[in-house]
Design an enzyme around this catalytic site. Structure first.
Site, PDB file in Angstrom:
ATOM      1  N   ASP A  34       0.873  -1.181   0.000  1.00 38.27           N
ATOM      2  CA  ASP A  34       0.000   0.000   0.000  1.00 38.27           C
ATOM      3  C   ASP A  34       0.906   1.226   0.000  1.00 38.27           C
ATOM      4  O   ASP A  34       2.120   1.127   0.229  1.00 38.27           O
ATOM      5  CB  ASP A  34      -0.894  -0.014   1.260  1.00 38.27           C
ATOM      6  CG  ASP A  34      -1.784   1.222   1.357  1.00 38.27           C
ATOM      7  OD1 ASP A  34      -2.412   1.592   0.351  1.00 38.27           O
ATOM      8  OD2 ASP A  34      -1.842   1.844   2.434  1.00 38.27           O
ATOM      9  N   SER A  35       0.297   2.378  -0.215  1.00 39.21           N
ATOM     10  CA  SER A  35       1.044   3.625  -0.120  1.00 39.21           C
ATOM     11  C   SER A  35       1.527   3.871   1.307  1.00 39.21           C
ATOM     12  O   SER A  35       2.414   4.696   1.524  1.00 39.21           O
ATOM     13  CB  SER A  35       0.133   4.777  -0.548  1.00 39.21           C
ATOM     14  OG  SER A  35      -1.031   4.774   0.266  1.00 39.21           O
ATOM     15  N   TYR A  41      -0.788   8.150  -2.107  1.00 40.72           N
ATOM     16  CA  TYR A  41      -0.856   8.065  -3.565  1.00 40.72           C
ATOM     17  C   TYR A  41      -2.064   8.823  -4.133  1.00 40.72           C
ATOM     18  O   TYR A  41      -2.048   9.209  -5.296  1.00 40.72           O
ATOM     19  CB  TYR A  41      -0.997   6.598  -3.993  1.00 40.72           C
ATOM     20  CG  TYR A  41       0.245   5.725  -3.885  1.00 40.72           C
ATOM     21  CD1 TYR A  41       1.499   6.250  -3.572  1.00 40.72           C
ATOM     22  CD2 TYR A  41       0.151   4.357  -4.118  1.00 40.72           C
ATOM     23  CE1 TYR A  41       2.621   5.423  -3.483  1.00 40.72           C
ATOM     24  CE2 TYR A  41       1.267   3.528  -4.044  1.00 40.72           C
ATOM     25  CZ  TYR A  41       2.500   4.057  -3.724  1.00 40.72           C
ATOM     26  OH  TYR A  41       3.598   3.243  -3.651  1.00 40.72           O
ATOM     27  N   GLY A  42      -3.099   8.985  -3.305  1.00 42.53           N
ATOM     28  CA  GLY A  42      -4.364   9.556  -3.794  1.00 42.53           C
ATOM     29  C   GLY A  42      -4.229  10.835  -4.606  1.00 42.53           C
ATOM     30  O   GLY A  42      -4.844  10.971  -5.664  1.00 42.53           O
ATOM     31  N   CYS A  91      -4.358  -1.338  -2.025  1.00 43.13           N
ATOM     32  CA  CYS A  91      -4.533   0.110  -2.148  1.00 43.13           C
ATOM     33  C   CYS A  91      -5.404   0.318  -3.379  1.00 43.13           C
ATOM     34  O   CYS A  91      -5.069  -0.171  -4.464  1.00 43.13           O
ATOM     35  CB  CYS A  91      -3.169   0.766  -2.327  1.00 43.13           C
ATOM     36  SG  CYS A  91      -3.227   2.523  -2.722  1.00 43.13           S
ATOM     37  N   ASN A  92      -6.500   1.014  -3.194  1.00 43.59           N
ATOM     38  CA  ASN A  92      -7.390   1.239  -4.340  1.00 43.59           C
ATOM     39  C   ASN A  92      -6.735   2.106  -5.396  1.00 43.59           C
ATOM     40  O   ASN A  92      -6.914   1.884  -6.594  1.00 43.59           O
ATOM     41  CB  ASN A  92      -8.680   1.904  -3.865  1.00 43.59           C
ATOM     42  CG  ASN A  92      -9.613   0.925  -3.185  1.00 43.59           C
ATOM     43  OD1 ASN A  92     -10.532   0.410  -3.801  1.00 43.59           O
ATOM     44  ND2 ASN A  92      -9.369   0.651  -1.907  1.00 43.59           N
ATOM     45  N   THR A  93      -5.949   3.097  -4.961  1.00 44.43           N
ATOM     46  CA  THR A  93      -5.326   3.996  -5.940  1.00 44.43           C
ATOM     47  C   THR A  93      -4.305   3.222  -6.767  1.00 44.43           C
ATOM     48  O   THR A  93      -4.235   3.374  -7.990  1.00 44.43           O
ATOM     49  CB  THR A  93      -4.661   5.190  -5.221  1.00 44.43           C
ATOM     50  OG1 THR A  93      -5.561   5.704  -4.225  1.00 44.43           O
ATOM     51  CG2 THR A  93      -4.339   6.293  -6.198  1.00 44.43           C
ATOM     52  N   GLU A 104      -6.049   8.478   9.805  1.00 42.63           N
ATOM     53  CA  GLU A 104      -4.683   8.392  10.346  1.00 42.63           C
ATOM     54  C   GLU A 104      -4.554   9.145  11.659  1.00 42.63           C
ATOM     55  O   GLU A 104      -3.750   8.780  12.515  1.00 42.63           O
ATOM     56  CB  GLU A 104      -3.679   8.907   9.309  1.00 42.63           C
ATOM     57  CG  GLU A 104      -3.597   7.974   8.114  1.00 42.63           C
ATOM     58  CD  GLU A 104      -2.369   8.171   7.264  1.00 42.63           C
ATOM     59  OE1 GLU A 104      -1.570   9.083   7.558  1.00 42.63           O
ATOM     60  OE2 GLU A 104      -2.231   7.407   6.295  1.00 42.63           O
ATOM     61  N   CYS A 159     -11.376   2.642  -0.559  1.00 41.98           N
ATOM     62  CA  CYS A 159     -10.075   3.104  -0.080  1.00 41.98           C
ATOM     63  C   CYS A 159      -9.773   2.271   1.148  1.00 41.98           C
ATOM     64  O   CYS A 159     -10.653   2.062   1.992  1.00 41.98           O
ATOM     65  CB  CYS A 159     -10.130   4.591   0.285  1.00 41.98           C
ATOM     66  SG  CYS A 159      -8.648   5.188   1.140  1.00 41.98           S
ATOM     67  N   THR A 160      -8.545   1.784   1.233  1.00 45.13           N
ATOM     68  CA  THR A 160      -8.248   0.841   2.316  1.00 45.13           C
ATOM     69  C   THR A 160      -8.160   1.517   3.690  1.00 45.13           C
ATOM     70  O   THR A 160      -8.086   0.835   4.703  1.00 45.13           O
ATOM     71  CB  THR A 160      -6.978   0.028   2.001  1.00 45.13           C
ATOM     72  OG1 THR A 160      -5.923   0.903   1.612  1.00 45.13           O
ATOM     73  CG2 THR A 160      -7.249  -0.957   0.891  1.00 45.13           C
ATOM     74  N   HIS A 161      -8.193   2.838   3.734  1.00 44.92           N
ATOM     75  CA  HIS A 161      -8.277   3.528   5.032  1.00 44.92           C
ATOM     76  C   HIS A 161      -9.718   3.525   5.579  1.00 44.92           C
ATOM     77  O   HIS A 161      -9.918   3.680   6.783  1.00 44.92           O
ATOM     78  CB  HIS A 161      -7.874   4.999   4.897  1.00 44.92           C
ATOM     79  CG  HIS A 161      -6.399   5.246   4.918  1.00 44.92           C
ATOM     80  ND1 HIS A 161      -5.566   4.843   3.911  1.00 44.92           N
ATOM     81  CD2 HIS A 161      -5.623   5.891   5.828  1.00 44.92           C
ATOM     82  CE1 HIS A 161      -4.323   5.231   4.199  1.00 44.92           C
ATOM     83  NE2 HIS A 161      -4.330   5.866   5.358  1.00 44.92           N
TER      84      HIS A 161
HETATM   85  N1  DGL Z   1      -4.657   3.371   0.696  1.00 49.82           N
HETATM   86  C1  DGL Z   1      -5.028   4.339  -0.314  1.00 49.82           C
HETATM   87  C2  DGL Z   1      -6.166   3.784  -1.162  1.00 49.82           C
HETATM   88  O1  DGL Z   1      -6.753   2.747  -0.859  1.00 49.82           O
HETATM   89  C3  DGL Z   1      -5.420   5.657   0.307  1.00 49.82           C
HETATM   90  C4  DGL Z   1      -4.255   6.480   0.817  1.00 49.82           C
HETATM   91  C5  DGL Z   1      -3.502   7.166  -0.286  1.00 49.82           C
HETATM   92  O2  DGL Z   1      -3.969   8.192  -0.805  1.00 49.82           O
HETATM   93  O3  DGL Z   1      -2.445   6.676  -0.637  1.00 49.82           O
HETATM   94  O4  DGL Z   1      -6.491   4.375  -2.160  1.00 49.82           O
END
Ligand code: DGL
Length: 284
Positions: A19-20, A51-52, A82-84, A163, A195-197
């Protein structure tokens, strides 16, 4: 398809997860719940995340570099948690790196679960600016269930709230109410947490959307997909004590303190990762 009891098992190599930063730990947590014998090597690219807000091409090149690194770490399967990153790697997750291991992204499992869950054909997805702008969810829904109406909303403030641990207070509620108002107005009955957050915000999202809306977590759905993939391929780890390693490209100490929020009681020891090392540090 083989059954769990039929599956030969016996592949002790780790599942690679990246993930990012810390968001992918929600996926790692679901993997540990579903697959307690599996070793995991997790890479959080905290030096370059989030990464977003980054251009998708840049996220793609970071992701390919990490896929190669996890291949060198001998991962038997890699999860783009990570979705992005998944959006940047789509439409062809396979064959994009030197990795011989299958790569599982978070978008298709979530879309397939949402398609099953919706009763009125109106589905929402929330994610980072990069994920929503990529159109990856729109393409996945169009391919999987063209009759479903998908409504998308970027929610860039959610990552910082998760976070900071601000997942229950008035600020989180106000931000969520603002972002989700169009979803409520459109009467979506299923909302993908793209988004994984966002699983950390499940309480506030569920409260704002109301009890009739089904929340689909890409973390949980992806873990189920990994489970099926390993069983079908006969690659489950033998029963035993797994090794979980967590590496960050940025400061390991701040990763570790954030990780306690995402992994709960399984607070890990975090090592510094050097991407130039070519996967050095594979689990022994
Ligand atoms: N984990 C990222 C996602 O699922 C979100 C955090 C980011 O912007 O990197 O897209």
């Amino acid at each position: 398809m083989s059954s769990v009891s039929d599956a030969p098992g016996g592949d002790p190599r780790p599942i690679g997860v990246f993930d990012s930063g810390v968001g992918g730990l929600t996926v790692a947590r679901s993997l540990m719940d579903l697959l307690p014998d599996e070793s995991i090597v997790y890479l959080g690219d905290t030096a370059r995340g989030p990464y977003g807000p980054r251009p998708l091409d840049e996220v793609r090149s970071f992701s390919l570099e990490i896929l190669d690194w996890l291949a060198a770490a001998d991962a038997k399967l890699v999860v783009a948690a990570c979705n992005t990153a998944t959006a940047a790697l789509e439409p062809r997750l396979q064959g994009r790196s030197s990795s011989p291991a299958p790569v599982v992204g978070v978008i298709i499992p979530a879309v397939e679960a949402a398609v099953q869950a919706t009763r009125n054909g109106r589905v929402g997805v929330i994610g980072t600016i990069g994920t929503i702008a990529s159109g990856a969810y729109d393409r996945a829904v169009a391919e999987c269930a063209p009759d479903i109406k998908l409504m998308s909303q970027a929610c860039p403030r959610f990552v910082a709230l998760a976070e900071a641990g601000l997942t229950t207070d008035g600020q989180a509620l106000a931000v969520a109410a603002d972002y989700l108002a169009p979803m409520i107005a459109a009467e979506v009955d299923t909302l993908i947490l793209g988004c994984t957050h966002y699983p950390l915000l499940t309480g506030v999202l569920s409260y704002v959307m109301g009890p009739r809306v089904t929340l689909v977590s890409s973390a949980e759905e992806t873990a189920r997909r990994v489970f099926a993939n390993l069983v079908d391929a006969g690659r489950l780890a033998p029963h035993g004590v797994p090794v979980h390693r967590f590496l960050a490209t940025g400061d390991p100490v701040s990763f570790a303190s954030l990780a306690t929020r995402f992994l709960g009681p399984r607070a890990p020891t975090v090592e510094a990762a050097d991407l130039a090392s070519g996967g050095d540090g594979a689990p022994a």
